[in-house]
Motif scaffolding. Structure first.
Motif, mmCIF file in Angstrom:
data_model
loop_
_atom_site.group_PDB
_atom_site.id
_atom_site.type_symbol
_atom_site.label_atom_id
_atom_site.label_comp_id
_atom_site.label_asym_id
_atom_site.label_seq_id
_atom_site.Cartn_x
_atom_site.Cartn_y
_atom_site.Cartn_z
ATOM 1 N N ASN A 196 0.812 -1.217 0.000
ATOM 2 C CA ASN A 196 0.000 0.000 0.000
ATOM 3 C C ASN A 196 0.843 1.263 0.000
ATOM 4 O OD1 ASN A 196 -2.277 -1.545 0.033
ATOM 5 N ND2 ASN A 196 -2.996 -0.909 2.048
ATOM 6 N N TYR A 197 2.045 1.192 0.583
ATOM 7 C CA TYR A 197 2.902 2.375 0.690
ATOM 8 C C TYR A 197 3.984 2.398 -0.396
ATOM 9 C CZ TYR A 197 0.655 2.043 5.257
ATOM 10 O OH TYR A 197 -0.268 1.925 6.272
ATOM 11 N N GLY A 198 3.816 1.577 -1.415
ATOM 12 C CA GLY A 198 4.734 1.558 -2.539
ATOM 13 C C GLY A 198 5.959 0.701 -2.291
ATOM 14 N N HIS A 199 6.763 0.576 -3.342
ATOM 15 C CA HIS A 199 7.989 -0.216 -3.274
ATOM 16 C C HIS A 199 9.116 0.594 -2.658
ATOM 17 C CE1 HIS A 199 6.594 -3.510 -5.962
ATOM 18 N NE2 HIS A 199 5.896 -2.558 -6.550
ATOM 19 N N ALA A 209 6.496 -1.508 10.102
ATOM 20 C CA ALA A 209 5.086 -1.311 10.451
ATOM 21 C C ALA A 209 4.917 -0.090 11.342
ATOM 22 C CB ALA A 209 4.547 -2.552 11.159
ATOM 23 N N THR A 210 5.810 0.060 12.301
ATOM 24 C CA THR A 210 5.758 1.219 13.192
ATOM 25 C C THR A 210 5.943 2.508 12.413
ATOM 26 O OG1 THR A 210 6.602 -0.092 15.044
ATOM 27 C CG2 THR A 210 6.821 2.298 15.211
ATOM 28 N N LYS A 211 6.908 2.521 11.492
ATOM 29 C CA LYS A 211 7.149 3.707 10.674
ATOM 30 C C LYS A 211 5.948 4.042 9.796
ATOM 31 C CE LYS A 211 10.990 5.526 11.831
ATOM 32 N NZ LYS A 211 10.966 6.922 12.353
ATOM 33 N N ALA A 212 5.283 3.015 9.293
ATOM 34 C CA ALA A 212 4.093 3.247 8.463
ATOM 35 C C ALA A 212 3.012 3.959 9.269
ATOM 36 C CB ALA A 212 3.569 1.925 7.919
ATOM 37 N N LYS A 216 -0.714 -8.563 4.936
ATOM 38 C CA LYS A 216 -0.337 -7.782 3.760
ATOM 39 C C LYS A 216 0.343 -6.472 4.158
ATOM 40 C CE LYS A 216 -3.613 -9.904 0.513
ATOM 41 N NZ LYS A 216 -2.664 -10.590 -0.372
ATOM 42 N N SER A 217 -0.366 -5.334 4.103
ATOM 43 C CA SER A 217 0.298 -4.046 4.304
ATOM 44 C C SER A 217 0.465 -3.628 5.760
ATOM 45 C CB SER A 217 -0.442 -2.944 3.536
ATOM 46 O OG SER A 217 -0.035 -2.926 2.187
ATOM 47 N N ILE A 218 0.076 -4.461 6.712
ATOM 48 C CA ILE A 218 0.307 -4.077 8.102
ATOM 49 C C ILE A 218 1.800 -3.942 8.377
ATOM 50 C CG2 ILE A 218 0.274 -6.452 8.991
ATOM 51 C CD1 ILE A 218 -1.035 -3.256 10.740
ATOM 52 N N GLY A 219 2.641 -4.689 7.644
ATOM 53 C CA GLY A 219 4.084 -4.602 7.825
ATOM 54 C C GLY A 219 4.716 -3.406 7.143
ATOM 55 N N GLY A 220 3.982 -2.709 6.305
ATOM 56 C CA GLY A 220 4.441 -1.475 5.693
ATOM 57 C C GLY A 220 5.307 -1.656 4.471
ATOM 58 N N TYR A 221 6.363 -2.429 4.590
ATOM 59 C CA TYR A 221 7.401 -2.517 3.561
ATOM 60 C C TYR A 221 7.203 -3.688 2.610
ATOM 61 C CZ TYR A 221 12.229 -1.589 1.954
ATOM 62 O OH TYR A 221 13.336 -1.241 1.228
ATOM 63 N N GLY A 222 6.203 -4.513 2.897
ATOM 64 C CA GLY A 222 6.021 -5.745 2.136
ATOM 65 C C GLY A 222 6.629 -6.943 2.824
#
Length: 421
Positions: A49-52, A302-305, A262-268
């Motif tokens: 969700n936050y891109g590559h 995830a925290t940074k997201a 999925k996107s809960i981890g932020g980075y993939g």
């Protein structure tokens, strides 16, 4: 390419549709080993969700690795986990007045669904779970039993049980909740009282069917009245994909359990959790476990997201603007090409357009790939072209992707018209 055909199992799927070798990715773009660029309207099926290679996440992760931060720790306490739990509470749960405990499961969505189903059965002492037509919840046995798609179910090699299937909202014109409530009240309906209801608010793989707020509110009332737990599978629709962090927020309901991956981890990075009401936390230690239920690298990103995108409503406003951009184009296309399309579906940046058949959708997906964009299909017959760009996409990038789509649609329509004449 030969190594993939020689050594990789035929179970692969996405690479069959997009047969190039990718070497790098940034933001909304994928780049092949020979330098060709593709706009990414797939986003790891919702894991990106936050891109590559988001720069904020990447720098935090690199700094953590450089200082020898814990990589693997089973479910040991770690500072990375503490920081994630604090951020989840501060930016997501507390502002929404949601009181959930957090279970870290194995790092896949299907494992989170398995855990939620197991806990619902353990707490209630009942085994039956209600799942809905066109739902998709994963490919391990329990989650697969709740999944409707026959292609995936056919790979089980065994009977799939423990589920009663009910029609989703607007399925074949059936008033599904009246049917459900009537069966609950009828001792001769043949339906065992369920432990839980499991549903997606927007059905990702099932064709972007979106439940109305009124339907969700009524379902919540039925579940509460009958002591049935409500599990919302927000693995694909969550983390902002539908416009709000949780897909169920506009309905004003509070599920008993929520699954996120999925996107809960932020980075993939692989990560999955179950949010559960405190009174449901009746697990015995280790009763549902997994070697990789503590991905500390994912905790960092995830925290940074959460800190970067969910401290205020700026990101939600961005998603809303990009969602309107998609809606405007799709509704124009719907009017212009009645020979190809039936309806616009979905919500937020989880939208799509239903074609008259899967062949049309496949032709559009193939044409977009040739034009420099990766976009997939969904639905029981793969008849829905599914727009799943990163939520961070810029206005110009989104316009570029929509222009590619519109050009391909015009070409497909012309070919069909010519063939018909």
């Amino acid at each position: 390419m030969d190594i993939f055909h020689q050594k990789e199992s035929k179970v692969r799927s996405y690479s069959n549709h997009f047969p190039v070798v990718f070497a790098s990715a940034k933001g909304s773009w994928l780049k092949t080993d020979d330098g060709n660029k593709y706009l990414d309207f797939l986003s790891g099926a919702g894991a990106l969700n936050y891109g590559h290679n988001n720069d904020v996440f990447k720098q935090a992760l690199l700094a953590y690795i450089e200082r020898d931060g814990l990589t693997h720790g089973l479910d040991l306490y770690s500072q990375a986990k503490a920081d994630f739990l604090s951020a989840l509470s501060k930016y997501i749960l507390d502002p929404r007045a949601l009181n959930y405990k957090v279970q870290f499961t194995g790092p896949t969505g299907t494992n989170a669904v398995e855990a939620a189903m197991k806990l619902a059965r353990k707490v209630t002492g009942r085994t039956n779970i209600i799942a809905f037509t066109n739902g998709f919840h994963g490919c391990s046995a329990g989650a697969l039993a709740a999944t409707g798609n026959q292609h995936h179910r056919g790979g089980a090699g065994m009977d799939l049980s423990g589920i009663t299937r009910m029609p989703y909202e607007n399925y074949a014109g059936v008033d599904s909740l009246t049917l459900f409530e009537t069966m609950l009240n009828d001792s001769s309906s043949g339906m065992d009282k369920p432990a839980a209801v499991l549903l997606e608010v927007v059905q990702g793989e099932g064709g972007l069917n979106a439940a109305s707020n009124e339907w969700l509110q009524r379902l919540r009332k039925i579940c509460t009245a009958h002591g049935v737990l409500m599990i919302v599978d927000d693995i694909q629709a969550g983390c902002g994909r539908t416009g709000t962090f949780f897909s169920f927020e506009p309905a004003g309901i509070e599920p008993d359990l929520v699954t996120l991956s999925k996107s809960i981890g932020g980075y993939g990075l692989p990560m999955a959790i179950v949010l559960l009401k405190p009174e449901l936390d009746q697990w015995l230690p280790g009763e549902h476990n997994g070697t990789f239920r503590g991905n500390n690298h994912a905790f960092i990103t995830a925290t940074k997201a959460l800190e970067t995108y969910w401290a205020d409503n700026t990101f939600e406003q961005h998603i809303h603007r990009r969602s309107e951009q998609v809606s405007h184009m799709l509704n124009q296309i719907l009017v212009l090409y009645p020979n190809l399309f039936i309806q616009v579906k979905g919500r937020g940046l989880m939208q799509g357009i239903a074609c008259k058949n899967g062949e049309i959708a496949s032709a559009i997906s193939d044409g977009c790939f040739k034009g420099g964009m990766i976009i997939e299909t969904a639905g029981p017959d793969d008849e829905v072209v599914k727009f799943f760009c990163p939520l961070t996409i810029t206005e110009d990038e989104l316009a570029q992707g929509l222009d590619i789509f519109a050009g391909v649609v015009a070409g497909v329509s012309a070919k069909i018209t010519k063939k018909a004449s």
